[in-house]
Write a protein that holds these residues in place. Sequence first.
Motif, short mmCIF file in Angstrom:
data_model
loop_
_atom_site.label_atom_id
_atom_site.label_comp_id
_atom_site.label_asym_id
_atom_site.label_seq_id
_atom_site.Cartn_x
_atom_site.Cartn_y
_atom_site.Cartn_z
N ALA A 180 26.47 -26.58 -43.08
CA ALA A 180 25.27 -27.44 -43.13
C ALA A 180 24.55 -27.22 -44.45
CB ALA A 180 24.35 -27.12 -41.96
N SER A 181 24.45 -25.97 -44.84
CA SER A 181 23.78 -25.65 -46.08
C SER A 181 24.56 -26.22 -47.27
CB SER A 181 23.65 -24.12 -46.13
OG SER A 181 23.47 -23.68 -47.41
N ILE A 185 21.69 -29.54 -46.39
CA ILE A 185 20.66 -29.44 -45.34
C ILE A 185 19.86 -28.15 -45.56
CG2 ILE A 185 20.28 -29.19 -42.85
CD1 ILE A 185 22.86 -30.86 -42.46
N PRO A 186 18.54 -28.26 -45.69
CA PRO A 186 17.72 -27.06 -45.95
C PRO A 186 17.62 -26.20 -44.70
CG PRO A 186 16.33 -29.00 -45.78
CD PRO A 186 17.73 -29.49 -45.63
N PRO A 188 16.91 -23.03 -43.82
CA PRO A 188 15.73 -22.25 -43.43
C PRO A 188 14.60 -23.13 -42.86
CG PRO A 188 16.50 -21.58 -45.59
CD PRO A 188 17.28 -22.82 -45.22
N HIS B 71 22.04 -25.19 -50.25
CA HIS B 71 21.55 -26.55 -50.01
C HIS B 71 20.95 -27.18 -51.26
CE1 HIS B 71 17.85 -24.22 -48.85
NE2 HIS B 71 17.26 -25.22 -49.48
N PHE B 88 32.00 -30.51 -38.55
CA PHE B 88 31.09 -30.29 -37.42
C PHE B 88 31.78 -30.89 -36.20
CE2 PHE B 88 28.24 -30.77 -41.16
CZ PHE B 88 27.82 -29.46 -41.22
#
Lengths: 290, 235
Positions: A180-181, A185-186, A188, B71, B88
């Motif tokens: 995701a990172s 995608i941020p 944290p 990110h 995913f």
Amino acid sequence: MGLPLDQIFIQTVNGLVNGMILALVASGLTLIFGIMDVVNFAHGDLVMLGAFVGATTMLNTGNFWLALLVAALVIAIVGAVLQVTTLRPLLGRDPLMTILATFGMSLVFQKYALWQWGPSARKIQEPITGQFSMFYLQYPWYRVATAIFAGAIIGGLYLFLKYGKYGIWIRATTQDRVMASAMGIPVPLVHTGVFAIGSAMAAASGVLFGPLAGVTQTIGLDFTLRAFIVVVVGGMGNLGGSILASIFISLLEAYAALVVSPAQAVIVSFLALILTLLFRPTGLFVPTPK
Amino acid sequence: MLTLRDVHTYYGKSHILHGVSIEVGQGEVVGLLGRNGVGKSTTLKTIIGLVHPAQGSVDFEGQDISRMPAHRLARLGIGYVPEDRRIFRLLSVLENLRTGLDRQGVSPERRDALLDKVYTHFPVLRERRQQAGGTLSGGEQQMLSIARAMMLEPKIILLDEPTEGLMPRMVGQIREIIQVLHREGIAILLVEQNVPLTLDVTDRVYIMEKGVVRHHAPAADVRANQDVIHQYLGV
């Protein structure tokens, strides 16, 4: 002795109502566990704080729905601050660390509530006062409304997770934090956001629950325990499973209360927990893992 | 565009990269060859910020990125296609693509154009767009992984062993997509075990051994001088 059909029906309604409130608490907990692997022992205390904030707002404004909204917002902020200051630094560390940290927060919240609101129980005035007759009982409409409202919040969460942009971010982060990172995608921020959402749901449960029983600084522990039971029985981190398990466990307790005293009926939920851990540790309401 | 200078990376106490220096120019396709466990994947992970170098620098378009979280690097225009694809699994194909598409500054027209582009290259993804990523075959997952990185409109894509375990027909498709990306001016850093394919699609190759770059040459030279391949790769 014939089956007391009227009592069974009443207990079914009771079980469903309690189950929906529990589901609202548990879905926040399971969402947080699913995405961060954080076992949040302070979750029940967020319910308690939400109830107190709601009670105070109610006292000052007389508006239940405003109290619900204010409690959800305030506790969302508390949750976000808690996550950033206490849990973010512990991410990826030994789970024992987060358990201890959240347990510590739970004690802090309880003592704060005692200091701020005192030891006597507060009651939140229900917004709907009518009753309807069910067999020999006058059943309050508010209890039914609570179940419907909890269901609506959970439904809203489901739609948000399923279709919203941020919902996809949350699901992607839950499945694979690293990828995701790498997709921009941020992570944290998503963690903090999820913690805030889970906390807001806990607060909403607290306010909804407020009129049904008194609000004291100790109600959190009971919520934490019960929510943990359903999260384990429903399959850790599995939202649908937790909701089904909440209803299942609450119905089980309600039916058990027909035979034994309500205090003893709680035992059946622990029994369900133990049996689940023994025979199906991945959870009852999830597909068999391959 | 992308420059690694004397990069040292550790996993805990084990020292994996012992001073790697690599450069990838604008729109260039560069290969990174080497046997298993020499640090090729770690080099890519260091670039995308999944591990941070203990020493040395990673520059992207003149900016030091060696301390940035992944990110932010994705937003700067570095796409990453990991070795194990990392689809995913519970998200649908379209949702997988949306993880890269749902970012600020992408107009609805741009979204449609980007989706159309990957659907043209990988028609099977259009057919399966509502299907969960985990239900795709290995080759389809690889395509989805590449398509997902393309959603970021990257300036460079880090490709980690994209043909590993794929059928020959699929390998052909991966080769094609690398060439398409190249024509579009996207730089690629390709880690591969498939030497002929790498030499075929890249301009230059680096050959790694035990955490350092041992050899660096234009792909054509290595093709002409098979001894190098034999020496470092044992094939």
